[in-house]
Write a protein that holds these residues in place. Sequence first.
Motif, PDB file in Angstrom:
ATOM      1  N   PRO A 149       0.827  -1.208   0.000  1.00 44.63           N
ATOM      2  CA  PRO A 149       0.000   0.000   0.000  1.00 44.63           C
ATOM      3  C   PRO A 149       0.863   1.260   0.000  1.00 44.63           C
ATOM      4  O   PRO A 149       2.024   1.228   0.412  1.00 44.63           O
ATOM      5  N   ILE A 150       0.289   2.360  -0.451  1.00 42.92           N
ATOM      6  CA  ILE A 150       0.980   3.646  -0.506  1.00 42.92           C
ATOM      7  C   ILE A 150       0.520   4.495   0.673  1.00 42.92           C
ATOM      8  O   ILE A 150      -0.681   4.742   0.837  1.00 42.92           O
ATOM      9  N   ASP A 151       1.463   4.964   1.470  1.00 43.25           N
ATOM     10  CA  ASP A 151       1.121   5.829   2.604  1.00 43.25           C
ATOM     11  C   ASP A 151       0.412   7.084   2.117  1.00 43.25           C
ATOM     12  O   ASP A 151       0.858   7.739   1.172  1.00 43.25           O
ATOM     13  N   GLY A 152      -0.690   7.415   2.778  1.00 36.34           N
ATOM     14  CA  GLY A 152      -1.425   8.619   2.432  1.00 36.34           C
ATOM     15  C   GLY A 152      -2.377   8.448   1.266  1.00 36.34           C
ATOM     16  O   GLY A 152      -3.158   9.353   0.966  1.00 36.34           O
ATOM     17  N   ILE A 153      -2.323   7.300   0.602  1.00 40.75           N
ATOM     18  CA  ILE A 153      -3.204   7.026  -0.532  1.00 40.75           C
ATOM     19  C   ILE A 153      -4.150   5.876  -0.201  1.00 40.75           C
ATOM     20  O   ILE A 153      -5.353   5.960  -0.435  1.00 40.75           O
ATOM     21  N   HIS A 154      -3.610   4.806   0.355  1.00 41.38           N
ATOM     22  CA  HIS A 154      -4.450   3.658   0.711  1.00 41.38           C
ATOM     23  C   HIS A 154      -4.967   3.796   2.143  1.00 41.38           C
ATOM     24  O   HIS A 154      -4.267   4.312   3.021  1.00 41.38           O
ATOM     25  N   ARG A 155      -6.183   3.311   2.341  1.00 38.11           N
ATOM     26  CA  ARG A 155      -6.827   3.343   3.647  1.00 38.11           C
ATOM     27  C   ARG A 155      -6.407   2.093   4.427  1.00 38.11           C
ATOM     28  O   ARG A 155      -6.869   0.993   4.142  1.00 38.11           O
ATOM     29  N   LYS A 156      -5.562   2.277   5.403  1.00 34.52           N
ATOM     30  CA  LYS A 156      -5.042   1.131   6.159  1.00 34.52           C
ATOM     31  C   LYS A 156      -6.166   0.334   6.824  1.00 34.52           C
ATOM     32  O   LYS A 156      -6.100  -0.890   6.915  1.00 34.52           O
ATOM     33  N   SER A 157      -7.192   1.046   7.274  1.00 33.89           N
ATOM     34  CA  SER A 157      -8.301   0.370   7.952  1.00 33.89           C
ATOM     35  C   SER A 157      -9.115  -0.504   7.000  1.00 33.89           C
ATOM     36  O   SER A 157      -9.883  -1.359   7.439  1.00 33.89           O
ATOM     37  N   PHE A 158      -8.951  -0.290   5.684  1.00 39.93           N
ATOM     38  CA  PHE A 158      -9.680  -1.072   4.690  1.00 39.93           C
ATOM     39  C   PHE A 158      -8.879  -2.264   4.184  1.00 39.93           C
ATOM     40  O   PHE A 158      -9.411  -3.104   3.459  1.00 39.93           O
ATOM     41  N   LEU A 159      -7.607  -2.332   4.551  1.00 35.22           N
ATOM     42  CA  LEU A 159      -6.704  -3.325   3.930  1.00 35.22           C
ATOM     43  C   LEU A 159      -6.396  -4.530   4.813  1.00 35.22           C
ATOM     44  O   LEU A 159      -5.667  -5.411   4.407  1.00 35.22           O
ATOM     45  N   LYS A 160      -6.979  -4.573   6.003  1.00 33.21           N
ATOM     46  CA  LYS A 160      -6.596  -5.613   6.953  1.00 33.21           C
ATOM     47  C   LYS A 160      -6.887  -7.020   6.435  1.00 33.21           C
ATOM     48  O   LYS A 160      -6.086  -7.928   6.593  1.00 33.21           O
ATOM     49  N   LYS A 161      -8.047  -7.193   5.790  1.00 37.09           N
ATOM     50  CA  LYS A 161      -8.381  -8.513   5.260  1.00 37.09           C
ATOM     51  C   LYS A 161      -7.460  -8.879   4.109  1.00 37.09           C
ATOM     52  O   LYS A 161      -6.978 -10.030   3.994  1.00 37.09           O
ATOM     53  N   ILE A 162      -7.213  -7.923   3.230  1.00 36.47           N
ATOM     54  CA  ILE A 162      -6.365  -8.190   2.061  1.00 36.47           C
ATOM     55  C   ILE A 162      -4.942  -8.544   2.483  1.00 36.47           C
ATOM     56  O   ILE A 162      -4.327  -9.455   1.951  1.00 36.47           O
ATOM     57  N   LEU A 163      -4.442  -7.823   3.492  1.00 38.82           N
ATOM     58  CA  LEU A 163      -3.059  -8.025   3.934  1.00 38.82           C
ATOM     59  C   LEU A 163      -2.960  -9.109   5.006  1.00 38.82           C
ATOM     60  O   LEU A 163      -1.864  -9.406   5.493  1.00 38.82           O
ATOM     61  N   GLY A 164      -4.115  -9.673   5.402  1.00 40.93           N
ATOM     62  CA  GLY A 164      -4.091 -10.759   6.392  1.00 40.93           C
ATOM     63  C   GLY A 164      -3.734 -10.303   7.774  1.00 40.93           C
ATOM     64  O   GLY A 164      -3.156 -11.077   8.555  1.00 40.93           O
ATOM     65  N   GLU A 165      -4.052  -9.068   8.106  1.00 43.60           N
ATOM     66  CA  GLU A 165      -3.699  -8.539   9.432  1.00 43.60           C
ATOM     67  C   GLU A 165      -4.811  -8.822  10.446  1.00 43.60           C
ATOM     68  O   GLU A 165      -5.964  -8.893  10.105  1.00 43.60           O
TER      69      GLU A 165
END
Length: 207
Positions: A191-207
């Motif tokens: 993900p790109i800092d300031g561009i991607h929503r970290k709170s939206f990526l947890k499932k995709i990134l397996g967090e």
Amino acid sequence: MESIMEINNTMYLFDLEHGDIAGVDEAGRGPLAGPVVAAVAKLKEYDERLEKINDSKKLTEKVREELFDLIMEKFHVGVGISTVEEIDEINILNATFLSMRRAIHQIEEKTKFEKILVDGNHKIREYDKEQEFIIKGDSKSLSIAAASIVAKVTRDRMLIETSKEYPEYLFEKHKGYGTKAHREMILTKGPIDGIHRKSFLKKILGE
């Protein structure tokens, strides 16, 4: 100008029935990247060309761009933006309300109205003036539909600019939404800092 009796635009007539109103809508609640953008619109003067206006999701990008200029001419408009950082900090729903309040604040510097019509099934939190939510409002209210187009075009233009800085992510195509190609790029390049929503990526990134 046509008399009201001669106008057969049901979306315009819907607004007239609700009195002195402005309509608000948002774009970008669902994407994995980019801000959420809200717009509010209040009609200045009816024009038969406004019959082309409908829910922005039902229109092609080319038609939205054409209507954008007409809306900016025939409506008072305000735009509000909530950043990726704000989305991650206060959640997407609260960030959406924040962008709507910002849009309303901007239009209030240009014009007055008695009530806000809000697309969806929520009233705007922390907004204490008169408002009414309209389910599927972007297909019922001319002002909400106009706001929908302004919000969508404004946000799309922002993501197209982002794509110039990060061309490999193809933001100009998916506008930050979670397409297969976009998800694969996130997994491959991160993900790109300031561009991607970290709170939206947890499932995709397996967090």
